[in-house]
Structures are given as structure tokens and as C-alpha cells.
Design a protein around this motif. Structure first.
Motif, short mmCIF file in Angstrom:
data_model
loop_
_atom_site.label_atom_id
_atom_site.label_comp_id
_atom_site.label_asym_id
_atom_site.label_seq_id
_atom_site.Cartn_x
_atom_site.Cartn_y
_atom_site.Cartn_z
N GLN A 268 0.74 -1.33 -0.12
CA GLN A 268 -0.06 0.05 0.16
C GLN A 268 0.81 1.20 -0.03
OE1 GLN A 268 -3.66 -0.74 2.69
NE2 GLN A 268 -2.08 -2.16 3.51
N PHE A 269 1.77 1.44 -0.97
CA PHE A 269 2.54 2.57 -1.13
C PHE A 269 2.46 3.24 -2.67
CE2 PHE A 269 4.30 0.55 2.33
CZ PHE A 269 5.20 1.38 2.96
N LYS A 270 2.55 4.38 -2.63
CA LYS A 270 2.39 5.03 -4.08
C LYS A 270 3.40 4.77 -5.11
CE LYS A 270 0.29 9.32 -1.80
NZ LYS A 270 0.78 10.64 -1.36
N THR A 271 4.80 4.66 -4.43
CA THR A 271 6.03 4.21 -5.54
C THR A 271 6.48 3.18 -4.87
OG1 THR A 271 7.27 6.18 -4.60
CG2 THR A 271 5.91 6.44 -6.70
N ILE A 272 6.99 2.14 -5.66
CA ILE A 272 7.80 1.03 -5.44
C ILE A 272 9.17 0.97 -6.06
CG2 ILE A 272 8.09 -1.41 -4.86
CD1 ILE A 272 5.13 -1.43 -4.93
N PHE A 273 10.25 0.87 -5.29
CA PHE A 273 11.57 1.06 -5.96
C PHE A 273 12.48 -0.49 -5.66
CE2 PHE A 273 10.58 5.23 -5.48
CZ PHE A 273 10.78 5.84 -6.68
N LEU A 274 12.76 -0.95 -6.64
CA LEU A 274 13.27 -2.36 -6.34
C LEU A 274 14.95 -2.30 -6.76
CD1 LEU A 274 13.33 -5.44 -5.74
CD2 LEU A 274 12.83 -5.85 -8.09
N SER A 275 15.71 -2.63 -5.92
CA SER A 275 17.11 -2.61 -6.22
C SER A 275 17.36 -4.18 -6.54
CB SER A 275 18.10 -2.35 -5.06
OG SER A 275 18.11 -1.00 -5.10
N TYR A 276 17.91 -4.54 -7.56
CA TYR A 276 18.35 -5.80 -8.06
C TYR A 276 19.50 -5.83 -9.07
CZ TYR A 276 16.18 -10.69 -7.67
OH TYR A 276 16.04 -12.06 -7.54
N ASN A 277 20.07 -6.83 -9.49
CA ASN A 277 21.08 -6.83 -10.53
C ASN A 277 21.09 -7.95 -11.47
OD1 ASN A 277 22.46 -9.12 -9.47
ND2 ASN A 277 23.76 -7.91 -8.23
N ASN A 278 21.84 -7.98 -12.70
CA ASN A 278 21.91 -9.11 -13.58
C ASN A 278 22.37 -10.07 -13.10
OD1 ASN A 278 24.61 -7.71 -13.33
ND2 ASN A 278 25.20 -8.81 -15.04
N GLU A 279 22.64 -10.36 -11.71
CA GLU A 279 23.22 -11.86 -11.59
C GLU A 279 22.02 -12.57 -10.67
OE1 GLU A 279 27.08 -11.35 -9.59
OE2 GLU A 279 27.89 -10.80 -11.38
N GLY A 280 21.05 -11.67 -10.33
CA GLY A 280 20.16 -12.15 -9.37
C GLY A 280 19.02 -13.32 -9.87
N LEU A 281 18.16 -13.81 -9.02
CA LEU A 281 17.53 -15.20 -9.35
C LEU A 281 16.44 -14.68 -10.28
CD1 LEU A 281 17.29 -16.99 -5.87
CD2 LEU A 281 18.73 -17.48 -7.68
N MET A 282 15.83 -13.59 -10.23
CA MET A 282 14.64 -13.23 -11.05
C MET A 282 15.39 -12.26 -12.34
SD MET A 282 11.49 -11.81 -9.14
CE MET A 282 12.21 -10.65 -7.94
N PRO A 283 15.11 -12.81 -13.49
CA PRO A 283 15.61 -12.02 -14.87
C PRO A 283 14.76 -10.58 -14.64
CG PRO A 283 15.30 -14.37 -15.21
CD PRO A 283 14.55 -14.04 -13.85
N ALA A 284 15.33 -9.91 -15.40
CA ALA A 284 14.80 -8.27 -15.41
C ALA A 284 13.57 -8.29 -16.04
CB ALA A 284 15.83 -7.39 -16.02
N GLU A 285 13.25 -9.59 -17.06
CA GLU A 285 12.11 -9.31 -17.83
C GLU A 285 11.11 -9.93 -16.83
OE1 GLU A 285 11.11 -8.30 -20.83
OE2 GLU A 285 12.81 -7.44 -20.80
N THR A 286 11.37 -10.81 -15.97
CA THR A 286 10.28 -11.29 -15.01
C THR A 286 9.95 -10.27 -13.94
OG1 THR A 286 11.35 -13.56 -15.04
CG2 THR A 286 10.00 -13.12 -13.13
N VAL A 287 10.96 -9.67 -13.59
CA VAL A 287 10.53 -8.33 -12.82
C VAL A 287 9.52 -7.32 -13.33
CG1 VAL A 287 11.48 -6.31 -11.38
CG2 VAL A 287 12.66 -8.50 -11.18
N LYS A 288 9.97 -7.01 -14.49
CA LYS A 288 9.19 -6.06 -15.30
C LYS A 288 7.82 -6.53 -15.73
CE LYS A 288 8.95 -3.73 -20.00
NZ LYS A 288 9.57 -3.71 -21.19
#
Length: 331
Positions: A268-288
Motif C-alpha cells: 500500500q505505497f504510491k511508488t515502489i523501487f526495487l534494487s536488483y542486479n543482472n546476477e539475481g535469481l529473477m531475470p529483469a524481464e520477470t521483474v518487469k
């Protein structure tokens, strides 16, 4: 503290990009750091916002954030710091199980420093139990002990293993340095809960997420700090003296995407910022794919020197740099 995933060096970049979305004046906003770690991001936002909510599943992290974020008024601590630095050392749980010449001979600390940690931790607890110090001072002193002990720990960086011989910094005498915090007019909240449970009970303006990126559990990597912080007794397991620890779903390739989506959906927040990187378990496309289901999505990237927890020649990741992602969602 040399900490996996620390955003200390990225803090100005994060602040700039968060302000670009949420505005330059954050003084009326509630900021939440849901995976707070050592509190490096929360420290930046503490004097800028109306209220900080800091949370982490690990107790050592709760101690650090309870001090750096939760404390907001000046403390009379000099007497207590001086007293802790002049205590007579004792042979206790840390000496016996995690120190040179202890009964288990695990080389996380020198013999002298292991005994000093035991004496200091016992004294802090005694003061608190006998109401000689209040809760604010208790966590200030505990945070000071954790950070000072970490400086003389005989590890490459994390506590998943200790070095075979005492390195130079581990041979230095433990000296408690005060974990000084920023004084603010506003009060702040600190929690020690699972992120997916807490998220249903809080709300605000800016939600910052910096979850574990890979399969390495923080409870295992920093188990000795948890043991110092909790001052409990148990039977340490294996060569490294592991304790039972909580396991994050964000460290599981099977569970991470589902847990992340539940978190985003519930937030329940207006904006959400997620720090992650290219070695993470979730690919960037999954996050998007997940984030854009709940609002307007954007992505900011930055090349960043990766954390080195082991020797360069034996690292699993040979790259010296990683791409840091800041995923942005306006709900």
C-alpha cells in the motif's frame, strides 16, 4: 561493515533517482526500507522524510536499524562506552564456540577478543535487565558492539567461514566505537519480521525493496552476529558453528517470483523501487512482467563493482562489475 548487497556506495544514485519520481521535497512522505540490512539506505532518508519504516528478518540487522533508524534523540553514552572498554574479559559462549583456544577452536575471533565480546555482551544485558539503561541506549550499545566486533572478525567478509590463521585486523584489540546516529525531530519505526507478513500492516509513500539477489541466506552468512546480538545458548552445528536460521523465500529460485508478486500486489505505497542486479535469481524481464501489472513501470541501470566475498581466482562470478537495476513502479 563489509556487507553483501550494501547500498552505501550507491546511496546518492538511489536518492537522485527516487527524488526524480517522488519529488525533491520528501519532508511529508513515509519511506519504508523493507529489507534494511545495515540500514545504509534508511540512514540517507531519515533526515529527509517524515517517517522511516525499517525492517529486516535478521535480528542483528534489527539491532543496527533499531539504533540507526529507531533512535532519534541524543543519548548520554560516554560513561557506558568507557566502562565497556575497561571490563575484565570472561570465557563465555563466544569464546568457547567461536574463538581461538576456545573449546571448539573456531577461529572467528582471537582468544582475547572472544573473551571481551562475552564480557561486553553480558554487561550490556545486565544493565538493561536491572534497568540501568533504557531501550534506546541498550540498542545503541548493542549496535556499537556488533560493528566493533565485526572489525576484528577473522573472516574474508562474511561468517560462512573463518580464516585458518588470524589476519592482521583480527589480531587488533577489540575497542568499542560508538554507533552514532542522526538526530531527527520525527520518530521512526523498526521491525524484525518477514517482509511478506509486515507489508499487509503498513502503508506509506515510498517503498524501497532490496531483497537478497541469490541463494545465499543471510542467516547463514552472518550467523555469528545473530548469536552475539541474541545472547542465547544452543549447540552450534558443524565446522562453522551454525545456528538454526530463518530462510528467505527470496533466496529460492522456485519461490522468489511468487513471493515478489505477492509483495507488490499487497503493498500500500504510491511508488515502489526495487534494487536488483543482472546476477539475481529473477531475470529483469520477470521483474518487469510482474511490476507492470500493477501500474506504470520504468527501469534505471548503473554499472557497479561487484561484492567480493572470496578470492578473485576462485569466485563463481568472474566479472569484476555487475549491472545494478533500479526497477520503478508507480501504483
Amino acid at each position: 561493515m563489509n556487507y553483501i548487497g550494501s547500498k552505501h556506495k550507491l546511496s546518492e544514485w538511489l536518492l537522485s533517482n527516487i527524488k526524480a519520481v517522488s519529488g525533491d521535497d520528501l519532508s511529508d512522505q513515509i519511506f519504508c526500507d523493507l529489507f534494511a540490512g545495515t540500514g545504509s539506505v534508511g540512514k540517507i532518508f531519515k533526515p529527509l522524510v517524515k517517517h522511516v519504516i525499517a525492517n529486516d528478518l535478521e535480528y542483528y540487522s534489527y539491532v543496527l536499524n533499531r539504533n540507526y533508524i529507531g533512535n532519534n534523540t541524543a543519548l548520554e553514552a560516554d560513561f557506558y562506552i568507557e566502562k565497556l572498554n575497561t571490563l575484565t574479559a570472561i570465557e563465555g559462549f563466544i569464546f568457547n564456540n567461536y574463538s581461538e583456544n576456545g573449546s571448539s577452536n573456531r577461529l572467528y575471533f582471537s582468544s582475547d577478543n572472544g573473551k571481551k565480546i562475552d564480557a561486553i555482551r553480558a554487561q550490556i544485558e545486565q544493565w538493561f535487565t536491572k534497568k540501568k539503561i533504557n531501550e534506546d541506549l541498550y540498542f545503541f550499545l548493542l549496535a556499537s558492539l556488533l560493528e566493533s566486533a565485526d572489525k576484528v572478525a577473522n573472516t574474508a567478509s562474511v561468517y560462512g567461514a573463518y580464516l585458518k590463521k588470524l589476519k592482521k585486523s583480527a589480531q587488533k584489540e577489540l575497542k568499542i566505537q560508538p554507533a552514532n546516529f542522526k538526530i531527527t525531530a520525527d520518530e521512526h519505526s523498526v521491525y524484525n519480521q518477514d517482509s511478506n507478513s509486515l507489508i499487509a500492516d503498513i502503508e506509506g509513500d515510498i517503498l524501497y525493496l532490496d531483497p537478497p539477489y541469490n541463494a545465499r541466506q543471510y542467516g547463514a552468512n552472518y550467523h555469528v552476529l545473530n548469536t552475539i546480538a541474541k545472547k542465547d545458548t544452543f549447540v552450534p552445528k558443524g565446522k562453522t558453528g551454525l545456528r538454526t536460521y530463518s530462510k528467505s523465500a527470496f533466496c529460492s529460485k522456485v519461490k522468489v517470483a511468487e513471493s515478489f508478486e505477492k509483495l507488490i500486489e499487497t503493498a500500500q505505497f504510491k511508488t515502489i523501487f526495487l534494487s536488483y542486479n543482472n546476477e539475481g535469481l529473477m531475470p529483469a524481464e520477470t521483474v518487469k512482467s510482474i511490476m507492470q501489472r500493477y501500474g506504470k513501470y520504468d527501469l534505471v541501470t548503473k554499472e557497479y563493482q561487484r561484492f567480493k566475498a572470496d578470492k578473485t581466482e576462485s569466485r563463481n562470478h568472474k566479472a569484476t562489475a555487475t549491472t545494478e537495476y533500479l526497477h520503478v513502479l508507480e501504483k
